[in-house]
Design an enzyme around this catalytic site. Structure first.
Site, mmCIF file in Angstrom:
data_model
loop_
_atom_site.group_PDB
_atom_site.id
_atom_site.type_symbol
_atom_site.label_atom_id
_atom_site.label_comp_id
_atom_site.label_asym_id
_atom_site.label_seq_id
_atom_site.Cartn_x
_atom_site.Cartn_y
_atom_site.Cartn_z
ATOM 1 N N GLU A 45 0.844 -1.215 0.000
ATOM 2 C CA GLU A 45 0.000 0.000 0.000
ATOM 3 C C GLU A 45 0.871 1.255 0.000
ATOM 4 O O GLU A 45 0.553 2.241 -0.667
ATOM 5 C CB GLU A 45 -0.972 -0.010 1.183
ATOM 6 C CG GLU A 45 -1.884 -1.239 1.274
ATOM 7 C CD GLU A 45 -2.553 -1.650 -0.025
ATOM 8 O OE1 GLU A 45 -2.744 -0.792 -0.912
ATOM 9 O OE2 GLU A 45 -2.885 -2.850 -0.172
ATOM 10 N N TYR A 91 -1.522 -8.315 -10.942
ATOM 11 C CA TYR A 91 -0.505 -8.105 -9.908
ATOM 12 C C TYR A 91 0.780 -8.873 -10.224
ATOM 13 O O TYR A 91 1.866 -8.313 -10.237
ATOM 14 C CB TYR A 91 -0.996 -8.598 -8.541
ATOM 15 C CG TYR A 91 -2.069 -7.749 -7.900
ATOM 16 C CD1 TYR A 91 -3.372 -7.766 -8.382
ATOM 17 C CD2 TYR A 91 -1.790 -6.945 -6.805
ATOM 18 C CE1 TYR A 91 -4.360 -7.007 -7.786
ATOM 19 C CE2 TYR A 91 -2.781 -6.173 -6.197
ATOM 20 C CZ TYR A 91 -4.066 -6.221 -6.692
ATOM 21 O OH TYR A 91 -5.039 -5.456 -6.110
HETATM 22 N N1 BES Z 1 -5.801 -1.157 -4.651
HETATM 23 C C1 BES Z 1 -5.801 -2.470 -4.127
HETATM 24 C C2 BES Z 1 -7.143 -2.922 -3.626
HETATM 25 C C3 BES Z 1 -8.206 -2.946 -4.698
HETATM 26 C C4 BES Z 1 -7.955 -3.477 -5.946
HETATM 27 C C5 BES Z 1 -9.455 -2.452 -4.423
HETATM 28 C C6 BES Z 1 -8.943 -3.481 -6.924
HETATM 29 C C7 BES Z 1 -10.435 -2.455 -5.381
HETATM 30 C C8 BES Z 1 -10.187 -2.967 -6.633
HETATM 31 C C9 BES Z 1 -4.784 -2.632 -3.017
HETATM 32 O O1 BES Z 1 -3.626 -1.889 -3.195
HETATM 33 C C10 BES Z 1 -4.352 -4.063 -3.030
HETATM 34 O O2 BES Z 1 -3.768 -4.456 -3.994
HETATM 35 N N2 BES Z 1 -4.644 -4.813 -1.990
HETATM 36 C C11 BES Z 1 -4.244 -6.194 -1.895
HETATM 37 C C12 BES Z 1 -2.937 -6.243 -1.152
HETATM 38 C C13 BES Z 1 -1.999 -7.336 -1.514
HETATM 39 C C14 BES Z 1 -1.719 -7.477 -2.964
HETATM 40 C C15 BES Z 1 -0.696 -7.174 -0.735
HETATM 41 C C16 BES Z 1 -5.336 -6.924 -1.150
HETATM 42 O O3 BES Z 1 -6.281 -6.264 -0.704
HETATM 43 O O4 BES Z 1 -5.283 -8.121 -1.014
HETATM 44 ZN ZN ZN Z 2 -2.456 -2.574 -4.799
#
Ligand code: BES
Ligand code: ZN
Length: 635
Positions: free
Chosen positions: A329, A415
Site C-alpha cells: 500500500e 498483480y
Molecule cells: N488497490 C488495491 C485494492 C483494490 C484493488 C481495491 C482493486 C479495489 C479494486 C490494493 O492496493 C491491493 O492491492 N490490496 C491487496 C494487497 C496485496 C496485494 C498485498 C489486497 O487487498 O489483497
Molecule cells: Zn495494490
C-alpha cells in the site's frame, strides 16, 4: 531527466502546504492534465472531461449513523471549454436536492437513466456568457445502500459499543457518495468538512486541518485537505471509536483502542519502509503516511488511500510476517497515487508496478531471502492464473480488452504477471540503469495520469534509445499486449524454496511430516508448503497435518485460510466449525470467497454447510464480498 513544469509547480505547492493549514486559494491549486489519447479513454465514466471537467471538490457533509447516509453539499470547481454548455458528472443512487452556481443561482440538472454497473449521469446546465458557472454547489444525500460505504453496527466492531463506517472507492464506487467525475484520469484536489457524533473520530485520505470543532447536540466537525490532485477513487473516509498511535516522525496508526497496541507493534517497520521506497524512487511527496486498521469486515487486505492507508486487521500475525501488505500500500504512493492509470484497462500499471516495488521494499527491510521467497510465491500465482484463464486467453493480457470489468481482472495477471514484467526488465537491463529510469518515470509524470503506451514510450525514449538488441530482448509489446508468458520471463530462483519443496515432495510421496523443519520455516515457506499439498487428503492425513503443524490453532490468517481451504476441499468435518468461526469473524473477500467456493465444490455436503454458514454471516459482509459469495451460492 527532463524538466517538468507540473513537478516544479508541485514542489512549490508542497512548500506552501507546509507553511499553512488553510486551503490553497484556487489560483494556486494544481490542475492536472487530461489525456486525450484513445488509450486513455475510461468507459466507466459518463464524464466528457474534454468539454467540462471538475478540478476541485469541497465536501461539507454530515454522517448519519441512524439513516446510514451522508448528506450536505459538494462544491465543485470546474473548467469548461468555451463552447460547452453543460457538465456531466457520475452518480450512483445519489439523491440530488438542488444545484446552484457559486452565487447561489439555481442551475438546471437532470439525472439520466441508470446503466448497470455504472450508475447514472448527472448533467448540469452551466448557462452561457458572463454568468456561465465555474462553480457548482450540489446539495445531496447518499443512499443507505451506497456501495462505497459499509455501516457497521456496534456488534461488528472490536469494542462493541459504537457504530463505525468506512468507504472503499476503488474501482467506481465513490459516485455512490460523491457527485463528481469518478474517473482515474480526471484528477482533483479536494477538501472536506465532516460532522459526526462524539466520541467518534473521523479520518480521511487527506491531511487533517486543525482540531475537531465541538458543535451543539454532541456533534463534532473534522476538516481535511488534499492539495495534490488525485484520482477520485482515492477519496476515502472512516469514522468510529478510534485512537491514534505514533509510529515515527511522519507515520502513525489509527485503530479501535482494543486493536491499537497489536497494530502498532505489527507496524514498527513503517518508517524503514518509507525510507526504502524513497531511497529507490524519490521523495515521499504526501507529507504524512498514516494507516487505519479497520474492523475485520473490510473486504480487502489494504487500500492505498493517500496519507491514510486502509488495512484489514487480518494482517496482524504477531510476528510482522504479513506486512508485505503495508509495503504494497505504501508503494502505491508512487505507483498508482503519484502516477495513476488513466483507465481501468491499465490495471497492471498500478498493481503490477506496485507489487514489484513491494518486493524491492521487502528486500531492503527484511532481506533478500524473504524477498526471493515472496517472488517465488508470486510466480506461483502467475502460473495458477494462466492455468485458470488459459494461456491464450484475452484474460491473460496485461492491458485488458475494452469492456473488461475493472473488478473482474484476475489478480495473478494484473498483480503477479505485472510485477514479473518489471522483474524481467530489471534482470535484463540491470538495476543500475533500471532503477533510475523507474524513478524518472515517477518524477516525469508526478500527479498525472498515464497509460501502458506512455510507459513503453518513456522506456524506449529514455532508456532503450537506439539499442536494437536490448529492444528485442525485452519483448515489451508481448508483455503488455500479448497473452500467456513471454519466453524471457525472469523465473524465480528454485533455491528460494529448495528446502520446503523437498519437504513437500517427501510429504506427497509417503506423507512424512517434519515438524521440526516446519518450526524453522518462514511464513512464506509455510504458505508454499500448504499451497503445494496434494489435492486429495484423507481425514487421517488432515488430522495428522493439523496436530503436527498446529494449523487449526495458528494466529496467522494466511496459514489458517490455506489450512481451511485444504480441509474443506476434502470434506473434513472437524474443520467445519473452525471455518464457521473464521467466516463469521472475517469479511476479507480473498479469504471468504474461496472458502465458500471450496464448500460449493463438495456436493450436497458442502452446499448445505455453505448455505447454513452464509445465512448467519452474510449480513456482516461488505457489499463486495457479499456480491461475490451471492454469485457462488446462486443467490
Ligand atoms: N488497490 C488495491 C485494492 C483494490 C484493488 C481495491 C482493486 C479495489 C479494486 C490494493 O492496493 C491491493 O492491492 N490490496 C491487496 C494487497 C496485496 C496485494 C498485498 C489486497 O487487498 O489483497
Ligand atoms: Zn495494490
Amino acid at each position: 531527466m527532463r524538466v517538468n513544469l507540473p513537478v516544479l509547480a508541485t514542489a512549490f505547492a508542497l512548500i506552501l502546504a507546509a507553511c499553512s493549514t488553510e486551503e490553497l486559494p484556487p489560483e494556486e491549486r494544481i490542475v492536472a492534465p487530461i489525456l486525450t489519447s484513445e488509450e486513455a479513454v475510461d468507459e466507466f465514466t459518463f464524464a466528457r472531461p474534454q468539454e467540462a471537467r471538475v478540478t476541485h471538490v469541497a465536501l461539507d457533509l454530515a454522517l448519519d449513523f441512524t439513516a446510514k447516509n451522508l448528506s450536505g453539499t459538494a462544491t465543485l470547481d470546474i473548467l469548461a471549454a468555451p463552447e460547452a454548455s453543460e457538465i456531466v458528472l457520475d452518480s450512483n443512487g445519489l439523491q440530488v436536492a438542488s444545484v446552484t452556481d457559486g452565487d447561489g443561482a439555481p442551475l438546471a440538472f437532470a439525472m439520466g437513466e441508470k446503466v448497470e454497473g455504472k450508475g447514472e449521469p448527472l448533467t448540469i446546465q452551466l448557462g452561457a456568457g458572463e454568468t456561465k458557472a465555474d462553480k457548482l454547489v450540489i446539495t445531496y444525500t447518499s443512499a443507505p445502500d451506497a456501495e462505497a460505504l459499509q455501516w457497521l453496527d456496534p456488534a461488528q466492531t472490536a469494542g462493541g459499543q459504537h457504530p463505525y463506517v468506512f468507504s472503499q472507492g476503488q474501482s467506481i464506487n465513490n459516485r455512490t457518495w460523491i457527485p463528481t467525475q469518478d474517473s482515474p484520469g480526471i484528477r482533483q484536489t479536494w477538501e472536506a468538512r465532516i460532522t459526526a457524533p462524539a466520541p467518534l473520530d473521523v479520518v480521511m485520505s487527506g491531511i487533517i486541518r486543525g482540531e475537531a470543532e465541538e458543535l451543539e447536540d454532541g456533534q463534532r466537525a473534522f476538516e481535511f485537505t488534499m492539495e495534490n490532485p488525485v484520482a477520485p477513487y482515492l477519496i476515502a473516509i472512516a469514522a468510529g471509536n478510534i485512537d491514534f498511535a505514533e509510529l515515527g516522525p511522519r507515520s502513525g496508526v489509527w485503530a479501535e483502542p482494543e486493536t491499537l497496541e497489536a497494530a502498532k507493534a505489527e507496524l514498527v517497520d513503517t518508517e524503514a519502509m518509507i525510507d526504502a521506497a524513497a531511497g529507490l524512487y524519490g521523495d515521499y511527496r504526501w507529507g504524512r503516511y498514516d494507516m487505519i486498521v479497520l474492523p475485520p469486515s473490510f473486504p480487502y487486505g489494504g487500500m492505498e488511500n493517500p496519507v491514510m492507508t486502509f488495512l484489514t486487521p487480518t494482517f496482524i500475525a504477531g510476528d510482522r510476517s504479513l506486512t508485505g501488505l503495508v509495503a504494497h500500500e505504501l508503494a502505491h504512493s508512487w505507483s498508482g497515487n503519484l502516477v495513476t492509470y488513466a483507465s481501468w484497462r491499465d490495471g497492471w500499471l498500478n498493481e503490477g508496478v506496485t507489487s514489484y516495488i513491494e518486493n524491492r521494499i521487502s528486500e531492503v527491510v527484511f532481506g533478500e531471502t524473504r524477498a526471493a521467497q515472496e517472488r517465488s510465491l508470486s510466480f506461483g500465482e502467475v502460473e495458477n492464473a494462466l492455468e485458470t484463464v488459459g494461456m491464450d486467453a484475452p484474460g491473460s493480457v496485461l492491458r485488458t480488452p475494452a469492456g473488461t470489468d475493472p473488478m473482474g481482472i484476475e489478480s495473478g495477471i494484473m498483480y503477479d504477471k505485472g510485477a514479473l514484467f518489471l522483474h524481467t526488465l530489471e534482470s535484463i537491463i540491470g538495476r543500475e540503469k533500471f532503477d533510475p529510469w523507474l524513478r524518472s518515470w515517477f518524477d516525469g509524470h508526478a500527479f498525472e495520469p498515464a497509460t501502458s503506451e506512455m510507459f513503453l514510450a518513456d522506456l524506449r525514449e529514455n532508456l532503450i534509445k537506439d539499442d536494437a538488441a536490448l529492444e528485442e530482448s525485452l519483448m515489451l509489446d508481448e508483455w503488455v499486449y500479448g497473452t500467456g508468458l513471454p519466453a524471457n520471463a525472469a523465473r524465480p530462483d528454485p533455491a528460494a524454496f529448495a528446502a520446503v519443496d523437498a519437504a513437500a515432495s517427501a510429504y506427497a510421496a509417503d506423507k512424512t511430516l517434519d515438524a521440526a523443519a516446519w518450526g524453522t520455516w518462514s511464513t512464506a515457506e509455510r504458505m508454499r508448503f500448504l499451497r503445494t499439498l496434494p489435492d486429495a487428503l484423507s481425514g487421517t492425513e488432515l488430522a495428522a497435518l493439523d496436530s503436527t503443524l498446529g494449523l487449526s490453532s495458528t494466529g496467522n490468517n494466511e496459514l489458517r485460510f490455506l489450512w481451511l481451504e485444504a480441509a474443506l476441499r476434502n470434506r473434513y468435518e472437524p474443520a467445519v466449525p473452525q471455518a464457521e468461526e473464521f467466516l463469521g469473524r472475517v469479511g476479507r473477500n480473498k479469504f471468504v470467497a474461496p472458502l465458500f467456493e471450496a464448500l460449493m465444490g463438495e456436493g450436497e455436503w458442502g452446499r448445505a454447510h455453505a448455505r447454513r454458514i452464509y445465512a448467519a454471516t452474510r449480513g456482516g459482509y461488505h457489499a463486495y464480498t457479499r456480491g461475490n459469495v451471492d454469485e457462488l451460492l446462486g443467490i
